[in-house]
Design a protein around this motif. Structure first.
Motif, PDB file in Angstrom:
ATOM      1  N   UNK A 363       0.858  -1.181   0.000  1.00  0.00           N
ATOM      2  CA  UNK A 363       0.000   0.000   0.000  1.00  0.00           C
ATOM      3  C   UNK A 363       0.896   1.234   0.000  1.00  0.00           C
ATOM      4  N   UNK A 364       0.298   2.377  -0.224  1.00  0.00           N
ATOM      5  CA  UNK A 364       1.099   3.602  -0.379  1.00  0.00           C
ATOM      6  C   UNK A 364       1.799   4.004   0.921  1.00  0.00           C
ATOM      7  N   UNK A 365       1.236   3.625   2.044  1.00  0.00           N
ATOM      8  CA  UNK A 365       1.866   3.920   3.328  1.00  0.00           C
ATOM      9  C   UNK A 365       3.167   3.122   3.490  1.00  0.00           C
ATOM     10  N   UNK A 366       3.139   1.866   3.024  1.00  0.00           N
ATOM     11  CA  UNK A 366       4.344   1.027   3.119  1.00  0.00           C
ATOM     12  C   UNK A 366       5.456   1.573   2.248  1.00  0.00           C
ATOM     13  N   UNK A 367       5.109   2.112   1.095  1.00  0.00           N
ATOM     14  CA  UNK A 367       6.118   2.708   0.220  1.00  0.00           C
ATOM     15  C   UNK A 367       6.758   3.922   0.897  1.00  0.00           C
ATOM     16  N   UNK A 368       5.941   4.737   1.561  1.00  0.00           N
ATOM     17  CA  UNK A 368       6.474   5.904   2.280  1.00  0.00           C
ATOM     18  C   UNK A 368       7.460   5.458   3.366  1.00  0.00           C
ATOM     19  N   UNK A 369       7.130   4.371   4.040  1.00  0.00           N
ATOM     20  CA  UNK A 369       8.018   3.883   5.094  1.00  0.00           C
ATOM     21  C   UNK A 369       9.331   3.359   4.514  1.00  0.00           C
ATOM     22  N   UNK A 370       9.239   2.680   3.386  1.00  0.00           N
ATOM     23  CA  UNK A 370      10.455   2.173   2.753  1.00  0.00           C
ATOM     24  C   UNK A 370      11.367   3.309   2.311  1.00  0.00           C
ATOM     25  N   UNK A 371      10.766   4.455   1.990  1.00  0.00           N
ATOM     26  CA  UNK A 371      11.552   5.623   1.601  1.00  0.00           C
ATOM     27  C   UNK A 371      11.866   6.523   2.795  1.00  0.00           C
ATOM     28  N   UNK A 372      11.551   6.004   3.993  1.00  0.00           N
ATOM     29  CA  UNK A 372      11.829   6.705   5.245  1.00  0.00           C
ATOM     30  C   UNK A 372      11.133   8.069   5.309  1.00  0.00           C
ATOM     31  N   UNK A 373       9.897   8.095   4.798  1.00  0.00           N
ATOM     32  CA  UNK A 373       9.054   9.275   4.889  1.00  0.00           C
ATOM     33  C   UNK A 373       8.070   9.090   6.047  1.00  0.00           C
ATOM     34  N   UNK A 374       7.577  10.199   6.571  1.00  0.00           N
ATOM     35  CA  UNK A 374       6.580  10.112   7.638  1.00  0.00           C
ATOM     36  C   UNK A 374       5.277   9.525   7.109  1.00  0.00           C
ATOM     37  N   UNK A 375       4.475   8.959   8.022  1.00  0.00           N
ATOM     38  CA  UNK A 375       3.183   8.408   7.622  1.00  0.00           C
ATOM     39  C   UNK A 375       2.284   9.502   7.044  1.00  0.00           C
ATOM     40  N   UNK A 376       1.542   9.124   6.004  1.00  0.00           N
ATOM     41  CA  UNK A 376       0.609  10.054   5.403  1.00  0.00           C
ATOM     42  C   UNK A 376      -0.792   9.848   5.959  1.00  0.00           C
ATOM     43  N   UNK A 377      -1.820  10.346   5.266  1.00  0.00           N
ATOM     44  CA  UNK A 377      -3.212  10.182   5.730  1.00  0.00           C
ATOM     45  C   UNK A 377      -3.585   8.712   5.879  1.00  0.00           C
ATOM     46  N   UNK A 378      -4.602   8.460   6.662  1.00  0.00           N
ATOM     47  CA  UNK A 378      -5.017   7.093   6.985  1.00  0.00           C
ATOM     48  C   UNK A 378      -5.414   6.305   5.742  1.00  0.00           C
ATOM     49  N   UNK A 379      -6.019   6.985   4.749  1.00  0.00           N
ATOM     50  CA  UNK A 379      -6.507   6.245   3.580  1.00  0.00           C
ATOM     51  C   UNK A 379      -5.367   5.614   2.779  1.00  0.00           C
ATOM     52  N   UNK A 380      -4.112   6.038   3.011  1.00  0.00           N
ATOM     53  CA  UNK A 380      -2.978   5.454   2.291  1.00  0.00           C
ATOM     54  C   UNK A 380      -2.684   4.030   2.749  1.00  0.00           C
ATOM     55  N   UNK A 381      -3.295   3.609   3.857  1.00  0.00           N
ATOM     56  CA  UNK A 381      -3.109   2.238   4.329  1.00  0.00           C
ATOM     57  C   UNK A 381      -3.910   1.224   3.520  1.00  0.00           C
ATOM     58  N   UNK A 382      -4.857   1.717   2.717  1.00  0.00           N
ATOM     59  CA  UNK A 382      -5.668   0.812   1.916  1.00  0.00           C
ATOM     60  C   UNK A 382      -4.895   0.310   0.698  1.00  0.00           C
ATOM     61  N   UNK A 383      -5.052  -0.983   0.395  1.00  0.00           N
ATOM     62  CA  UNK A 383      -4.410  -1.562  -0.782  1.00  0.00           C
ATOM     63  C   UNK A 383      -5.271  -1.295  -2.018  1.00  0.00           C
ATOM     64  N   UNK A 384      -4.625  -0.933  -3.091  1.00  0.00           N
ATOM     65  CA  UNK A 384      -5.324  -0.688  -4.351  1.00  0.00           C
ATOM     66  C   UNK A 384      -5.470  -1.989  -5.133  1.00  0.00           C
ATOM     67  N   UNK A 385      -6.544  -2.091  -5.888  1.00  0.00           N
ATOM     68  CA  UNK A 385      -6.785  -3.263  -6.717  1.00  0.00           C
ATOM     69  C   UNK A 385      -7.147  -2.806  -8.122  1.00  0.00           C
ATOM     70  N   UNK A 386      -6.408  -3.231  -9.140  1.00  0.00           N
ATOM     71  CA  UNK A 386      -6.737  -2.837 -10.519  1.00  0.00           C
ATOM     72  C   UNK A 386      -8.145  -3.314 -10.892  1.00  0.00           C
TER      73      UNK A 386
END
Length: 403
Positions: A363-386
């Motif tokens: 999810x987008x929150x995990x990408x932010x963590x991998x790039x050592x960025x602070x957590x973003x809004x809560x909705x970034x924890x949701x996984x996207x599905x094509x």
């Protein structure tokens, strides 16, 4: 008996004899202190070759900048155990003298040059590891396998160390107990490269004038004066030194020239050979003769998978085996994050993250963590599905939804 001989003997010894086998002769192996191989080459001498120095530097740097952590896997959910003493040791403070970078770089430097890297583990009152004390391999004067237990005999220590008391990282081994330095096998060719380098340096110092014969058609009764005069003139280090030969004398060199030896070509070959011995891509040690922008990218990936990953796996497994209890090892393990070795290519990293997010792996929150960025809004924890990759259940639910 040398260590190599005992290693071969131990491999093919009957089972009842193996528990009593003794690995000795460690003093004959290479060390930073100047140990020699069978050809007489020394580790310090080999590091005078820029290709060798750079190969060791590149490998040790890549290992040093790879972050390690202790993880626990429970039903597929992995959690970093940052409060565990073993995680603190490897990622924060291995000992009071070293940073984690120094600790890992020392391992990456010692293995190719010495074949082994040894640390004594220090435990707290509860039996958890809190520090790793470095022991130079030249201080280990004997290693013995007695009744299934490996003992390390170290100068200055009254009692030998048991295998459970040390972190022993080793590379290529003939017996699985003691590693053999890359330098040991490469010594003969590296010695040739050193001799080539010394020959080129000597010719440079002598301004290309080499050993030779002074000849003349006349009979010379006193040759000592001519010889001494030549030696005196040639001993001068000035760039404008002049030697005058009279009486129709001529100087005829008796050694081959650098051109005949093709020194430059020989040095290029030695660089390629060093790359083979250390299993490193030539462009990593600054040899770009056969490199292009396309194959360098592929070679960089090969460097990570073929050169660094085996070393990282070696470290992971030794840490897991020695720093964790048997019960902890059932769910816990050390992991080196090799993604940092591929972070230099921002474009490729962005494309990778994009694919992982759109396919629902991250999810987008995990990408932010991998790039050592602070957590973003809560909705970034949701996984996207094509939308074109719905599961059958999702399609069924959509069809049932009221319009």
């Amino acid at each position: 008996m040398s260590l190599l001989d005992s290693a071969f003997d131990n491999m093919f010894a009957p089972k009842e004899q193996r528990s009593q086998s003794v690995l000795s002769g460690l003093g004959s192996f290479l060390s930073f202190g100047g140990g020699t191989a069978s050809t007489g080459i020394k580790v310090k001498e080999s590091l005078k070759l820029s290709a060798v120095y750079n190969a060791v530097e590149q490998i040790s740097n890549d290992l040093a900048k790879t972050p390690f952590g202790l993880y626990q896997d429970i039903d597929g959910n992995k959690e970093r155990l940052r409060s565990h003493s073993a995680d603190i040791l490897i990622s924060s403070e291995p000992n009071y003298l070293m940073t984690p970078y120094n600790f890992k770089k020392l391992i990456g430097t010692s293995l190719p040059l010495r074949g082994n890297c040894l640390f004594k583990t220090i435990l707290d009152n509860s039996g958890y590891p809190v520090s790793a004390e470095y022991i130079p391999w030249d201080n280990v004067f004997d290693v013995k396998l007695i009744k299934g237990e490996l003992y390390y005999y170290v100068n200055g220590m009254a009692d030998p160390l048991m295998s459970s008391e040390v972190l022993h990282f080793k590379q290529f081994s003939l017996n699985g107990l003691v590693g053999i330095p890359t330098i040991t096998f490469a010594a003969m060719q590296l010695n040739l490269a050193l001799k080539t380098q010394e020959f080129a340096t000597m010719n440079l110092d002598n301004k290309g004038v080499r050993q030779g014969v002074i000849s003349t058609e006349k009979v010379i009764k006193d040759k000592s004066g001519i010889i001494q005069g030549w030696r005196t003139a040639m001993a001068e280090k000035s760039a404008d030194r002049v030697v005058v030969l009279d009486e129709g004398m001529e100087f005829n060199p008796i050694t081959i020239t650098p051109q005949e030896l093709q020194i430059i070509e020989q040095q290029k070959f030695s660089i390629e050979d060093v790359a083979r011995w250390f299993n490193i891509a030539p462009h990593k040690i600054k040899s770009l003769q056969q490199s292009t922008n396309n194959n360098i990218e592929q070679q960089s990936l090969d460097h990570v998978s073929d050169t660094i990953q085996p070393l990282v796996t070696n470290v992971e497994q030794e840490l897991t085996k020695k720093l964790l209890t048997r019960k902890e090892r059932s769910t816990c393990y050390f992991k080196g994050n090799m993604n940092v070795l591929l972070r230099a290519d921002i474009k490729s990293r962005g494309e990778y993250y994009s694919k992982m997010v759109t396919s629902g792996v991250y999810n987008r929150q995990e990408v932010r963590r991998k790039e050592e960025e602070n957590n973003g809004p809560e909705f970034l924890n949701e996984h996207l599905t094509p939308v074109n990759t719905y599961t059958e259940k999702q399609l069924e639910n959509n069809l049932k939804m009221p319009k």
